[in-house]
Design a protein around this motif. Structure first.
Motif: not given
Length: 606
Positions: A115-118, A370-377, A499-502
């Motif tokens: 979903i995040s990627t889409y 937030l990172k997973k939702r694409g909200a990097e800042e 990132n995946e291991f975290k």
């Protein structure tokens, strides 16, 4: 020599050629292997790597595409995902690769990542003003959660706003079907009326049942002539803020719902139904929200469970019972890991109770969400707040060991210039819980401004859809994240593996093995100090629970010390292993070899 033996021999020669940087020779050997086994994705990946080192990116891309298809055909989806990442790094079309990766994530059960990627793909379409691309992508998101009526309703609203009536009707028809499957006949009839209205057909409104008339907060559906505006669909009636419910009224609403279940409406299959009289007696206080939520959760009705957990959590929060509120918000966050509100409430509780550890843990959860939702800042800001509270906190250092190493370097520099007492005062001065609490209360109170009816725009509708999507992502599959991390690591995508291991280490079963692989990832990057910190902290924290599980951590730590020339420290770690398992790997040989080196390096007596 058989075919298998021939391939093995060629692979050994090809690897040797790659090691010696004889790229043309390696490519020829890999091509011979493919002539014997044309469907070998491992060889395709390796020959692509040879072409990449040679600077021939076109051939590198060609073989990576072949490897991607081969892994997909074999249903090795983590490996296929890693290849897709490589193609993206080589400059292949971002939109195309993102769509492929979203599909691969969904095949691995990583629905949140899909979903995040889409959603990221839809954002890119939006920047190009490609609304058709946005809507096509959103349809794919909806199909990842096909039984979520509320998401389909939001998408239908967007279609209506763009005058795509046929597409809107298609979504409404699916919603009607879902409602009928759930036994929600009245809601299904309302949707059926809406479909007829959109088609321009004459509609006879369903009569309102006397028992339902006048219920507080309920709204009737009013169908106007179809036009490109947003009309928010409601699955549950909102409570009017002007007249807050008293405890007795809440109890009555629970009673009605439970009795409704007993009498056959929305009956929860597999759960013993209590006597009506016992329900009437039992529904008496706010804990009934929790009981009802647990009932829904037990039959995997997660949305309903979250709704009632939230009601109870909010009540406990408002009445100052932070312990109960915290327990429920944590449960909600586990059930809905992409939803921001419960994490924000956990932060508020931690700050109100001056609990530094829990505040940091909650900020880390917010950062990841937030990172997973694409909200990097915004994710970075959450991490900075955690660092502001205590950059040396063990929880923070566990998830971000590289930051801990950076802090150590900074402290070493500071100690040369600043007295220890002054340094302590500086750290304390940075922590202002009241200020942080005020920021969080303001953040959680910000809501998307409701537009004037008839003036809704596409940005508003898309934001509504986005929020509904992330609200409906359920618990993450940590095992799949771990497997994906292994595939990334195997293919040299170390940062992606880390990132995946975290993410995977947040799962109880995956925690230790993810920590071990996290350390190895940093070793692969040459960041030995960071890897060392990971292994040491794991040993300090976990040895008393199960010393056997720590043997691998002692081994890796000893290996790092040996590479750094710290022979005594290395021998000590390896001896820790021998005391528990004398036959562990090559640990005896390592102790013997390092002991010889230590003797040679010892100063001789004159």
């Amino acid at each position: 020599m058989g075919k298998t033996e021939k391939i093995t021999e060629l692979k050994i020669k090809a690897k040797n050629a790659m090691t010696k940087n004889k790229l043309d020779e390696a490519i020829q050997l890999y091509e011979k292997i493919l002539s014997l086994n044309a469907e070998d994705p491992v060889t395709m990946n390796e020959i692509a790597e040879a072409y990449k080192k040679k600077g021939d990116l076109n051939n590198a891309r060609k073989y990576l595409w072949d490897a991607l298809e081969a892994y997909k055909n074999l249903e090795y989806y983590p490996n296929a995902t890693a290849i897709a990442k490589k193609l993206l790094n080589l400059g292949e079309d971002e939109l195309e690769i993102m769509e492929i990766m979203a599909d691969l994530y969904s095949k691995q059960g990583l629905i949140g990542d899909a979903i995040s990627t889409y959603y990221g793909l839809a954002e890119k379409f939006m920047k190009e003003n490609d609304i058709d691309g946005v809507l096509t992508t959103y349809k794919k998101i909806v199909e990842l959660t096909p039984k979520k009526a509320d998401i389909r309703l939001k998408l239908a609203d967007i279609f209506v706003s763009q005058e795509k009536i046929d597409e809107a009707i298609e979504q409404y028809q699916e919603v009607e079907k879902i409602y009928r499957e759930q036994g929600r006949v009245d809601d299904a009839d309302q949707i059926k009326m809406k479909i007829a209205e959109l088609r321009g057909e004459a509609v006879e409104e369903a009569p309102v049942q006397p028992s339902e008339a006048g219920k507080a907060g309920e709204e009737e559906f009013v169908f106007e002539q179809a036009k490109p505006v947003f009309e928010e669909s409601k699955e549950t009636a909102p409570v009017e803020e002007a007249e807050p419910l008293v405890e007795e009224e809440v109890a009555e609403s629970i009673e009605e719902e439970l009795i409704s279940a007993i009498e056959g409406e929305d009956t929860i299959v597999g759960v013993p139904q209590p006597e009506t009289a016992s329900v009437e007696k039992a529904v008496s206080d706010w804990m009934d929200w929790v009981t009802l939520a647990e009932l829904y959760e037990s039959v995997q009705s997660i949305d309903d469970a979250v709704e009632y957990y939230t009601k109870a959590a909010d009540y406990f929060f408002e009445t100052g019972d932070y312990e109960r509120a915290e327990e429920l918000y944590a449960k909600i966050s586990k059930l809905k890991p992409f939803e921001l509100r419960p994490i924000q409430k956990l932060i508020q509780i931690a700050l109100k109770t001056n609990d530094k550890s829990k505040a940091i843990e909650a900020y880390i959860s917010l950062h990841i969400c937030l990172k997973k939702r694409g909200a990097e800042e915004e994710a970075q800001k959450a991490l900075e707040k955690a660092l502001k509270i205590d950059p040396h906190h063990p929880v923070l250092q566990e998830y971000f060991p590289e930051l801990a190493v950076q802090e150590e370097v900074k402290e070493e520099v500071k100690e040369e210039k600043v007295a220890k007492e002054e340094k302590k005062e500086e750290v304390v001065a940075e922590i202002n819980f009241e200020e942080l609490l005020k920021e969080e209360e303001e953040a959680i109170s910000i809501k998307l401004q409701e537009p004037t009816p008839g003036e809704e725009n596409i940005d508003y509708l898309l934001e509504q859809f986005k929020e509904k999507i992330f609200e409906n992502i359920s618990t993450e599959d940590f095992s799949s994240h771990y497997d994906l991390g292994l595939s990334y690591k195997e293919m040299g995508l170390i940062d992606e593996a880390i990132n995946e291991f975290k993410i995977a280490m947040r799962g109880e079963r995956e925690r230790l093995k993810s920590l071990e692989m996290l350390g190895q990832g940093y070793e692969d990057k040459g960041e030995l100090k960071t890897a060392e910190l990971i292994y040491k902290r794991a040993i300090e924290k976990e040895t008393q629970k199960d010393p056997v599980k720590m043997l691998a951590f002692h081994y890796h730590l000893g290996d790092i010390y040996a590479r750094q020339g710290k022979l005594k420290e290395a021998i000590k770690e390896f001896k820790e292993i021998v005391e528990i398992d004398p036959e562990f790997g090559d640990v005896k040989e390592k102790i013997k070899e390092l002991s010889k080196q230590l003797m040679k390096s010892a100063p001789t007596k004159s």
